[in-house]
Scaffold this motif. Structure first.
Motif, PDB file in Angstrom:
ATOM      1  N   ARG A 185       0.881  -1.167   0.000  1.00 47.29           N
ATOM      2  CA  ARG A 185       0.000   0.000   0.000  1.00 47.29           C
ATOM      3  C   ARG A 185       0.917   1.214   0.000  1.00 47.29           C
ATOM      4  N   LEU A 186       0.773   2.050  -1.013  1.00 53.17           N
ATOM      5  CA  LEU A 186       1.662   3.200  -1.142  1.00 53.17           C
ATOM      6  C   LEU A 186       0.860   4.477  -0.948  1.00 53.17           C
ATOM      7  N   GLU A 187       1.443   5.401  -0.213  1.00 54.49           N
ATOM      8  CA  GLU A 187       0.730   6.651   0.035  1.00 54.49           C
ATOM      9  C   GLU A 187       1.319   7.773  -0.789  1.00 54.49           C
ATOM     10  N   GLY A 188       0.462   8.654  -1.254  1.00 50.83           N
ATOM     11  CA  GLY A 188       0.934   9.792  -2.036  1.00 50.83           C
ATOM     12  C   GLY A 188       0.080  11.007  -1.779  1.00 50.83           C
ATOM     13  N   VAL A 189      -0.149  11.760  -2.819  1.00 42.54           N
ATOM     14  CA  VAL A 189      -0.933  12.991  -2.707  1.00 42.54           C
ATOM     15  C   VAL A 189      -2.110  12.887  -3.674  1.00 42.54           C
ATOM     16  N   ARG A 190      -3.267  13.299  -3.223  1.00 40.77           N
ATOM     17  CA  ARG A 190      -4.450  13.217  -4.085  1.00 40.77           C
ATOM     18  C   ARG A 190      -4.404  14.314  -5.141  1.00 40.77           C
ATOM     19  N   VAL A 342       1.385   4.164 -14.952  1.00 38.61           N
ATOM     20  CA  VAL A 342       2.339   4.441 -13.885  1.00 38.61           C
ATOM     21  C   VAL A 342       3.525   5.141 -14.518  1.00 38.61           C
ATOM     22  N   CYS A 343       3.911   6.282 -13.979  1.00 37.94           N
ATOM     23  CA  CYS A 343       5.023   7.011 -14.595  1.00 37.94           C
ATOM     24  C   CYS A 343       5.703   7.872 -13.559  1.00 37.94           C
ATOM     25  N   ARG A 344       6.846   8.377 -13.948  1.00 38.96           N
ATOM     26  CA  ARG A 344       7.525   9.331 -13.072  1.00 38.96           C
ATOM     27  C   ARG A 344       6.729  10.625 -13.112  1.00 38.96           C
ATOM     28  N   SER A 345       6.502  11.075 -14.324  1.00 37.98           N
ATOM     29  CA  SER A 345       5.627  12.212 -14.534  1.00 37.98           C
ATOM     30  C   SER A 345       5.179  12.136 -15.980  1.00 37.98           C
ATOM     31  N   GLY A 361      -6.898   4.906 -14.186  1.00 30.43           N
ATOM     32  CA  GLY A 361      -6.212   5.690 -13.172  1.00 30.43           C
ATOM     33  C   GLY A 361      -4.816   6.067 -13.616  1.00 30.43           C
ATOM     34  N   LEU A 362      -4.218   6.949 -12.844  1.00 26.09           N
ATOM     35  CA  LEU A 362      -2.869   7.404 -13.138  1.00 26.09           C
ATOM     36  C   LEU A 362      -2.097   7.499 -11.823  1.00 26.09           C
ATOM     37  N   VAL A 363      -0.893   6.939 -11.826  1.00 25.79           N
ATOM     38  CA  VAL A 363      -0.040   6.959 -10.634  1.00 25.79           C
ATOM     39  C   VAL A 363       1.280   7.610 -11.044  1.00 25.79           C
ATOM     40  N   MET A 364       1.697   8.628 -10.281  1.00 24.38           N
ATOM     41  CA  MET A 364       2.931   9.308 -10.655  1.00 24.38           C
ATOM     42  C   MET A 364       3.890   9.389  -9.476  1.00 24.38           C
ATOM     43  N   GLU A 365       5.179   9.383  -9.793  1.00 29.49           N
ATOM     44  CA  GLU A 365       6.167   9.559  -8.722  1.00 29.49           C
ATOM     45  C   GLU A 365       6.246  11.022  -8.320  1.00 29.49           C
ATOM     46  N   GLU A 366       5.850  11.901  -9.253  1.00 28.97           N
ATOM     47  CA  GLU A 366       5.909  13.328  -8.963  1.00 28.97           C
ATOM     48  C   GLU A 366       4.517  13.902  -9.065  1.00 28.97           C
ATOM     49  N   GLY A 367       4.420  15.218  -9.113  1.00 28.06           N
ATOM     50  CA  GLY A 367       3.121  15.812  -9.387  1.00 28.06           C
ATOM     51  C   GLY A 367       2.599  16.730  -8.307  1.00 28.06           C
ATOM     52  N   SER A 368       1.779  17.687  -8.768  1.00 31.95           N
ATOM     53  CA  SER A 368       1.095  18.595  -7.856  1.00 31.95           C
ATOM     54  C   SER A 368      -0.269  18.900  -8.466  1.00 31.95           C
ATOM     55  N   ILE A 388       4.071   9.352  -5.360  1.00 29.49           N
ATOM     56  CA  ILE A 388       4.262   8.015  -4.808  1.00 29.49           C
ATOM     57  C   ILE A 388       5.747   7.703  -4.967  1.00 29.49           C
ATOM     58  N   LYS A 389       6.423   7.611  -3.864  1.00 32.86           N
ATOM     59  CA  LYS A 389       7.871   7.436  -3.907  1.00 32.86           C
ATOM     60  C   LYS A 389       8.236   6.091  -4.571  1.00 32.86           C
ATOM     61  N   ASP A 390       9.145   6.147  -5.525  1.00 35.89           N
ATOM     62  CA  ASP A 390       9.646   4.947  -6.196  1.00 35.89           C
ATOM     63  C   ASP A 390       8.549   4.077  -6.800  1.00 35.89           C
ATOM     64  N   ALA A 391       7.501   4.708  -7.293  1.00 35.22           N
ATOM     65  CA  ALA A 391       6.395   3.923  -7.877  1.00 35.22           C
ATOM     66  C   ALA A 391       6.916   2.981  -8.966  1.00 35.22           C
ATOM     67  N   LEU A 392       7.824   3.500  -9.797  1.00 40.17           N
ATOM     68  CA  LEU A 392       8.287   2.681 -10.923  1.00 40.17           C
ATOM     69  C   LEU A 392       9.135   1.505 -10.452  1.00 40.17           C
TER      70      LEU A 392
END
Ligand code: PEP
Ligand code: MG
Length: 758
Positions: A185-190, A342-345, A361-368, A388-392
């Motif tokens: 389970r990875l936590e990030g920012v909505r 899934v991408c870095r950005s 859906g979309l999961v990114m290591e970066e983003g705002s 999401i840290k180190d998603a890739l």
């Protein structure tokens, strides 16, 4: 002997390197030849190549000048020694006296003690450091900028050899995660709400550049020019495509983005790389890698987003340059039915390259939240979790994923029970949506037949189609600051006029309450110095800014008046704390109306001027206020913040007090009562108006107009249609004197007893 530098030196070296790379022998033998060649060309005693191995260790793979016994023996962790430092920061280092540098780590097996000066550059591939290339000299040598650049160009060519998989296995080059097969389970920012269930698709925009070294720089410049022209045409086509024809915020985004294709600095840097001997595509890739590395070091969010756009553009340009090269770009045809990217950005147009019907859906290591791809995803209703840290590293292509945008979390390879829980919630959501869609054309009337106006809160032009989709009565709050935040500078009067006109056109006669610029606090403009404030929510924000900078407000009012020519215009001012502020703002509006009349330009058919009520002080001047306004809109978000002295952005305390407390309800009842007695329309447009239980309480207080986000219209309409006003009014009458923290549970019980849908 003078070292050979400059573009011609670099070209010559690249030419020789190409011959070595194309020649026979194993990868290690070729690498040996390469370091010899570089040492000779750069007139250096030493040239060494370190390659990144599993566990973030740099291993000496080839050297000219150091002791051969050190090859495969000397190893440095990332961050250790000068070589490790170059890798850790992904940037070059040139030192005339390397040995006196605090990071210098002496390795006896290398025999390097006699070498004083050092220049090293990272070997980068796909945004990751995969090795380090180092040159050393005995003398105290000051390496020139050109020499560093030459070495960087060479490192780029070497990256191909290192990444080929012939030196170390591909699996070592890819970052690994020990828990790769366990559920995570990875936590990030909505970045966008909603839930999506699907299968991971690693977004790999990289195109394989096979031809690196050019024969003829002029021909390559020609190819670059043609590629750029094709790129611009392709972007224009994208802008004109059916999909985007309805305009909207993401059109603005793409238009801003299109300007990058003309960015002289970017094109010039690519040109320079071509002159140093690279092919057009290799030059684009070099600039692109440099950008990636810079991006990882930039902290300013606005700048980072612009750099992402440039990266996206570089990918598209690469595609133009090697587009005919079969197999260069991974086919997107095999996108699964339920893809989670899934991408870095990602740049905005890259998202549009995918078939949106298959995106879950979309999961990114970066983003705002303000980055362009997030704005687009919101328009397309795709849940997004960022940072999401180190998603890739943790997610493999094909992994089952759940993107829970609501709670900013991602489940990787979730267990069956978790998957079933989310699937059930998705099904329930779909059923609710179907019910609300069926209610769209039913009136928002209470059971005894009183009409309640349900309006929308909007802030992007793409919100407007929701007017028809939800059957809302108009826009109760149009937050005008969004386009100001998404642009690199203040939009001028013409641009604003065009935007507001489009909004009124799309509203097709339904009223739109435009709220003037409400920036400051958490809504910062990238081009305005905000200054350090201890309490920005109570600081220089909103109407305080626009009254201090009246030209900004006048321009906005001018644009609103021009856009509403011949139509009704509703304007309201945010964060007004006293009647005098409202009067100052209204005077500016009158000046603008007088200007239009003096120029014989068509004025709006009628102008209604109102104010937000979100600072408690204003309520204590309510009678004076009500004599001057045409309507009032209660902003319960800020009002709660100032009533309870509780920062709305601080999760630790923002839930501490309840809007359904007797204190808040008494206050609201009093304001609503005064407005109704004076015959001035009053609405509530804060978040509370969009939640069924709170909205029920507002009906009980006498509020008859509620403004909310589009997704709330269905649930609130269901509540309205199952409520009898006299019943809720008399129930509430007995609650105002209670000493309770909140009357929420009592209201919930009442709703359940009376069959009210909450
Ligand atoms: C409010 O404060 O309730 C409001 C609607 O304004 P915003 O959320 O934009 O501050
Ligand atoms: Mg507010």
């Amino acid at each position: 002997m003078k070292p050979k530098g400059g573009a011609s030196g670099s070209r010559r070296l690249l030419g020789r390197l190409r011959d070595v790379m194309a020649g026979g022998g194993t990868a290690e033998q070729r690498l040996d030849k390469v370091v010899k060649l570089i040492a000779m060309d750069m007139v250096a005693e030493v040239c060494s190549c370190y390659v990144m191995r599993a566990g973030e260790v740099l291993e000496l793979f080839a050297t000219e000048g150091l002791l051969q016994a050190a090859v495969h023996k000397t190893r440095l962790r990332v961050g250790e020694g000068l070589v490790g430092d170059i890798a850790a920061h992904a940037r070059p280092l040139a030192l005339a006296d390397a040995q006196s540098h605090p990071l210098f780590a002496y390795r006896p097996e290398t025999g390097e003690e006699v070498y004083r000066s050092l220049v090293g550059v990272p070997i980068i591939r796909s945004g990751r450091v995969i090795g380090v290339l180092v040159v050393q000299n005995k003398s105290l040598r000051n390496y020139t900028e050109e020499e560093v650049e030459t070495l960087e160009t060479v490192a780029m060519v070497l990256a191909e050899l290192v990444a080929s998989g012939d030196l170390v296995g591909q699996d070592e080059l890819a970052p690994v995660d020990g828990n790769a097969l366990l559920p995570l389970r990875l936590e990030g920012v909505r970045l966008n709400a909603g839930v999506g269930i699907g299968q991971a698709v690693l977004h790999e925009p990289r195109i394989v550049v096979r031809r690196l070294v050019a024969e003829n720089a002029e021909a390559e410049m020609g190819r670059l020019r043609e590629g750029l022209a094709r790129l611009r045409r392709a972007l224009d086509d994208l802008l004109d495509s059916q999909d985007l024809a309805f305009g909207g915020e993401h059109r603005d985004v793409l238009e801003t983005y299109r300007m990058f294709a003309d960015d002289a600095g970017w094109v010039a840097r690519i040109g320079e790389a071509i002159r140093s001997g690279l092919t057009a595509e290799a030059a684009v890739q070099k600039v692109h890698e440099d950008t990636r590395v810079r991006m990882s070091q930039v902290t300013d969010p606005y700048l980072r987003e612009r750099l992402h756009d440039l990266e996206d553009l570089a990918n598209r340009l690469l595609n133009q340059l090697v587009g005919d090269d079969a197999g260069a770009r991974p086919a997107r045809a095999e996108l699964p039915e339920n893809a989670v990217l899934v991408c870095r950005s990602m740049g905005p147009t890259e998202l549009l390259d995918y078939d949106r019907r298959r995106l879950r859906g979309l999961v990114m290591e970066e983003g705002s939240p303000t980055m362009h791809v997030a704005i687009l995803a919101r328009a397309l209703d795709i849940p997004v979790v960022g940072r999401i840290k180190d998603a890739l590293a943790k997610i493999d292509g094909g992994d089952p994923l759940i993107v829970d945008g609501d709670n900013a979390q991602v489940f990787v390879r979730p267990a069956e029970d978790i998957r079933e829980m989310f699937a059930a919630s998705l099904r329930a959501r779909a059923e609710r949506l179907a019910v609300f869609a069926m209610m769209r054309d039913l009136p928002a009337e209470t059971r005894e037949g009183e009409k309640i106006a349900l309006m929308l809160n909007a802030g992007l032009q793409i919100d407007l189609p929701q007017l028809a989709a939800t059957g809302a009565d108009g826009i109760g709050l149009y937050r005008t600051e969004m386009p100001f935040m998404a642009r690199p500078q203040l939009p001028d009067v013409a641009a604003q006029t065009q935007l507001y006109r489009r909004i009124l056109d799309q509203a097709a006669g339904k009223p739109v309450m435009f709220r003037t610029l409400d920036v400051g606090s958490d809504k910062l403009l990238p081009y305005w110095e905000s200054g350090d404030e201890d309490n920005p929510a109570m600081g220089w924000r909103s109407i305080r800014i626009t009254l201090d900078r009246p030209a900004v407000l006048r321009h906005q009012l001018r644009a609103l008046i021009a856009a509403a020519a011949g139509r009704e215009l509703h304007v309201m001012f945010p964060m007004v704390a006293e009647v005098a502020e409202f009067e100052s703002a209204r005077k500016l509006l009158e000046l603008e109306l007088a200007r239009v009349r003096s120029r014989d330009e068509p004025p709006p058919s009628r102008v209604r001027v109102g104010t937000m009520l979100e600072v408690p002080a204003l309520a204590w001047q309510i009678d004076a206020l009500l004599r001057r306004v045409d309507f009032i809109s209660i902003g319960s978000n800020d009002l709660t913040q100032f009533m309870f002295a509780v920062d709305r952005g601080n999760p630790r305390i923002s839930e501490r007090y309840d809007v359904l407390s007797p204190a808040m309800l008494n206050f609201l009842r009093w304001i609503v009562g005064r407005c109704r007695a004076a015959g001035i329309p009053v609405s509530v447009c804060g978040e509370m108006a969009g939640r069924p239980i709170e909205a029920l309480a507002l009906l009980g207080l006498g509020v008859r107009t509620l403004s909310m986000s589009a997704s709330s219209v269905g649930p609130v309409k269901a509540m309205v249609r199952s409520t009898k006003l006299p019943e809720i009014e008399s129930f509430m009458a007995g609650l105002f004197d209670l000493p309770d923290h909140s009357i929420r549970e009592r209201l919930r019980g009442f709703a359940l007893d009376h069959g009210i849908a909450i």
